[in-house]
Scaffold this motif. Structure first.
Motif, PDB file in Angstrom:
ATOM      1  N   PRO A  72       0.771  -1.323  -0.078  1.00  0.00           N
ATOM      2  CA  PRO A  72       0.033  -0.008   0.197  1.00  0.00           C
ATOM      3  C   PRO A  72       0.984   1.178  -0.015  1.00  0.00           C
ATOM      4  O   PRO A  72       2.038   1.224   0.574  1.00  0.00           O
ATOM      5  N   ILE A  73       0.373   2.247  -0.785  1.00  0.00           N
ATOM      6  CA  ILE A  73       1.180   3.501  -0.909  1.00  0.00           C
ATOM      7  C   ILE A  73       1.637   4.072   0.484  1.00  0.00           C
ATOM      8  O   ILE A  73       2.565   4.583   0.413  1.00  0.00           O
ATOM      9  N   MET A  74       0.697   4.415   1.077  1.00  0.00           N
ATOM     10  CA  MET A  74       0.935   5.148   2.461  1.00  0.00           C
ATOM     11  C   MET A  74       1.905   4.328   3.230  1.00  0.00           C
ATOM     12  O   MET A  74       2.590   4.917   4.036  1.00  0.00           O
ATOM     13  N   ALA A  75       1.861   2.998   3.297  1.00  0.00           N
ATOM     14  CA  ALA A  75       2.581   2.120   4.290  1.00  0.00           C
ATOM     15  C   ALA A  75       4.146   2.342   3.346  1.00  0.00           C
ATOM     16  O   ALA A  75       5.139   2.209   4.282  1.00  0.00           O
ATOM     17  N   SER A  76       4.307   2.472   2.223  1.00  0.00           N
ATOM     18  CA  SER A  76       5.706   2.730   1.596  1.00  0.00           C
ATOM     19  C   SER A  76       6.092   4.052   1.988  1.00  0.00           C
ATOM     20  O   SER A  76       7.479   4.302   2.194  1.00  0.00           O
ATOM     21  N   PHE A  77       5.358   4.964   1.920  1.00  0.00           N
ATOM     22  CA  PHE A  77       5.674   6.389   2.385  1.00  0.00           C
ATOM     23  C   PHE A  77       6.209   6.540   3.887  1.00  0.00           C
ATOM     24  O   PHE A  77       7.245   7.206   4.180  1.00  0.00           O
ATOM     25  N   ILE A  78       5.615   5.624   4.805  1.00  0.00           N
ATOM     26  CA  ILE A  78       5.829   5.831   6.098  1.00  0.00           C
ATOM     27  C   ILE A  78       7.294   5.164   6.239  1.00  0.00           C
ATOM     28  O   ILE A  78       8.087   5.233   7.038  1.00  0.00           O
ATOM     29  N   ARG A  79       7.355   3.722   5.838  1.00  0.00           N
ATOM     30  CA  ARG A  79       8.552   3.008   5.866  1.00  0.00           C
ATOM     31  C   ARG A  79       9.479   3.833   5.265  1.00  0.00           C
ATOM     32  O   ARG A  79      10.731   3.483   5.863  1.00  0.00           O
ATOM     33  N   ASN A  80       9.583   4.447   4.393  1.00  0.00           N
ATOM     34  CA  ASN A  80      10.603   5.133   3.535  1.00  0.00           C
ATOM     35  C   ASN A  80      10.719   6.515   3.737  1.00  0.00           C
ATOM     36  O   ASN A  80      11.336   7.274   2.887  1.00  0.00           O
TER      37      ASN A  80
END
Length: 143
Positions: A72-80
């Motif tokens: 999920p896009i928001m999970a990627s933003f948070i993780r990175n």
């Protein structure tokens, strides 16, 4: 229930097939983004591929298709810390590529085009283009 969840998904698939048939044997040549592409935030940026104009449009439906197969896009933003990996950027761009005013590109063909766009323009310019599309088309993500 058929292969598709709804008529919209079936129509998108049919449109993708038309684009694939048009571009199946064409070599992909991309042009660099022009400065004028960065001026108007409310309009998708356009660019030329094999003499045809394309734009990046990431509707909620296209984002859902992406997230069915990827993080999920928001999970990627948070993780990175607000960034995307090169693979994520390539895939997200592939799902958002659309003939200007027309059909979406099939994500498989879009991946090939996205890779060429990143090579021609650099990660930063393409990330900026995709992020602008997310803000413009999926503003609910940032509220």
């Amino acid at each position: 229930m058929g292969l598709f969840k709804n008529d919209e998904d079936a129509e998108m698939f049919e449109e993708d097939i038309e684009v694939i048939e048009d571009a199946e044997n064409a070599a992909i040549e991309v042009e660099e983004f022009e400065e004028s592409d960065f001026e108007e935030e409310d309009k998708p940026r356009t660019f030329e591929v094999n003499g045809r104009s394309f734009e990046v449009v990431l509707t909620k439906a296209r984002l859902n298709l992406y997230e069915q197969r990827h993080t999920p896009i928001m999970a990627s933003f948070i993780r990175n810390d607000g960034a995307l990996s090169n693979a994520e950027l390539t895939a997200l761009l592939a799902y958002g590529l659309k003939l200007e005013g027309g059909a979406y590109v099939n994500p498989r063909k879009g991946t090939e085009m996205a890779e060429k766009l990143i090579e021609a323009n650099g990660y930063g310019a393409v990330f900026e283009c995709v992020f602008e599309a997310l803000q413009r088309d999926c503003g609910f993500l940032f509220q």
